[in-house]
Motif scaffolding. Structure first.
Motif, PDB file in Angstrom:
ATOM      1  N   ALA A 100       0.931  -1.117   0.008  1.00  0.00           N
ATOM      2  CA  ALA A 100       0.073  -0.096  -0.072  1.00  0.00           C
ATOM      3  C   ALA A 100       0.949   1.155   0.066  1.00  0.00           C
ATOM      4  CB  ALA A 100      -0.968  -0.056   1.217  1.00  0.00           C
ATOM      5  N   SER A 117     -10.514  -6.020  -4.568  1.00  0.00           N
ATOM      6  CA  SER A 117     -10.263  -4.412  -4.738  1.00  0.00           C
ATOM      7  C   SER A 117     -11.628  -3.699  -5.100  1.00  0.00           C
ATOM      8  CB  SER A 117      -9.425  -4.297  -6.213  1.00  0.00           C
ATOM      9  OG  SER A 117      -8.401  -5.226  -5.996  1.00  0.00           O
ATOM     10  N   PHE A 120     -12.959  -1.045  -2.310  1.00  0.00           N
ATOM     11  CA  PHE A 120     -12.477   0.314  -2.356  1.00  0.00           C
ATOM     12  C   PHE A 120     -12.749   1.140  -3.571  1.00  0.00           C
ATOM     13  CE2 PHE A 120      -9.721  -2.761  -0.461  1.00  0.00           C
ATOM     14  CZ  PHE A 120      -9.952  -2.423   0.912  1.00  0.00           C
ATOM     15  N   GLN A 124     -11.432   6.136  -2.224  1.00  0.00           N
ATOM     16  CA  GLN A 124     -10.067   6.563  -2.169  1.00  0.00           C
ATOM     17  C   GLN A 124      -9.654   8.013  -2.262  1.00  0.00           C
ATOM     18  OE1 GLN A 124      -7.351   3.124  -3.837  1.00  0.00           O
ATOM     19  NE2 GLN A 124      -9.287   2.595  -4.788  1.00  0.00           N
ATOM     20  N   VAL A 150     -10.849   5.471   2.654  1.00  0.00           N
ATOM     21  CA  VAL A 150      -9.297   5.260   2.583  1.00  0.00           C
ATOM     22  C   VAL A 150      -8.639   6.665   2.207  1.00  0.00           C
ATOM     23  CG1 VAL A 150      -7.437   4.200   1.042  1.00  0.00           C
ATOM     24  CG2 VAL A 150      -9.657   2.992   1.486  1.00  0.00           C
ATOM     25  N   ASP A 171     -10.788  -3.827   6.258  1.00  0.00           N
ATOM     26  CA  ASP A 171     -10.436  -3.118   5.097  1.00  0.00           C
ATOM     27  C   ASP A 171      -8.833  -2.906   5.012  1.00  0.00           C
ATOM     28  OD1 ASP A 171     -12.892  -2.876   4.456  1.00  0.00           O
ATOM     29  OD2 ASP A 171     -13.045  -0.778   4.569  1.00  0.00           O
ATOM     30  N   LEU A 175      -6.935  -4.129   1.512  1.00  0.00           N
ATOM     31  CA  LEU A 175      -6.087  -3.059   0.840  1.00  0.00           C
ATOM     32  C   LEU A 175      -4.878  -3.369   0.436  1.00  0.00           C
ATOM     33  CD1 LEU A 175      -6.540  -0.372  -0.557  1.00  0.00           C
ATOM     34  CD2 LEU A 175      -5.394   0.736   1.448  1.00  0.00           C
TER      35      LEU A 175
END
Length: 241
Positions: A100, A117, A120, A124, A150, A171, A175
């Motif tokens: 990340a 994925s 998210f 973001q 995020v 999460d 992520l």
């Protein structure tokens, strides 16, 4: 101590994160809002896998220590700022997870290269240190996060904001997996999932994945970390066995 005690849950979350590649040395934070108060629970400087419930402290939004004897990082002020601005947020996690953190250097969000994925998609946001303001200045971070889950902190790490600790933990772990898939897929010239499929997968993962993952991780932790479960009352310890 009960299994739903925030001190136990934070210690459990940090150990889960460690085992899923989200450790951050003695940095990184896991916090949970204290219901009915302008306060939150959080841990001091330490490795994620060494956390025990007695090391979790309670801070006011002004960062006064309300419970516990440990000193938290000054950087946790951004937790207080986000809790103030986002009443829907019940937990915040900040890590420097490897993949990340690599994605944060690119200036691009994690792409929809895998079904995990999709959690998210449209969640973001970005925060960049301008070299003038403090690197983790709370009000600016809260503004940058907006209503997202995020926050990519460029060349630093990530922040997860969620309704509760269970969702935030899952999460954060997911992520990191999605970031690794993203980097590998980009290198391989992979294609992202079409938008209609993204929306369908996101709905299913939101409905089933988060809660079931937390429960499964807790079962695994019961076997791998008996020292943590020794903190529970006998009845609660038996229920989690």
């Amino acid at each position: 101590m009960r299994v739903d005690d925030p001190r136990f849950k934070i210690a459990a979350a940090r150990r889960m994160l460690y085992r899923e590649g989200c450790d951050s040395g003695v940095a990184g934070h896991v916090s949970a809002r204290a219901p009915g108060a302008d306060a939150f629970w959080i841990t001091p400087f330490e490795y994620f896998d060494e956390t025990t419930p007695d090391r979790v402290i309670k801070l006011s939004f002004d960062l006064d220590v309300l419970e516990g004897d440990w000193e938290a990082s000054p950087a946790v002020q951004f937790h207080a700022a986000i809790y103030r601005e986002r009443p829907d947020v019940g937990s915040i996690i900040h890590t420097h997870s490897h993949y990340a953190a690599v994605v944060t250097t690119t200036g691009r969000p994690v792409g929809m290269y895998n079904e995990v994925s999709t959690l998210f998609h449209n969640e973001q946001a970005w925060y960049a240190d301008d070299g003038v303001q403090p690197q983790v200045e709370g009000k600016r971070m809260a503004a940058a996060l907006g209503d997202k889950r995020v926050l990519h902190m460029r060349n630093h790490g990530i922040l997860i904001a969620a309704p509760d600790l269970e969702e935030a933990t899952v999460d954060a772990m997911t992520l990191e997996k999605a970031a690794k898939i993203h980097l590998d897929a980009v290198a391989a010239g992979g294609q992202e999932i079409p938008l209609p499929q993204v929306m369908q997968a996101k709905s299913l993962y939101e409905q089933y994945f988060r809660r079931n993952t937390w429960a499964a991780q807790l079962r695994r932790l019961r076997v791998s970390d008996p020292d943590l479960f020794a903190w529970l009352d006998e009845d609660d310890a038996e229920r989690t066995a």
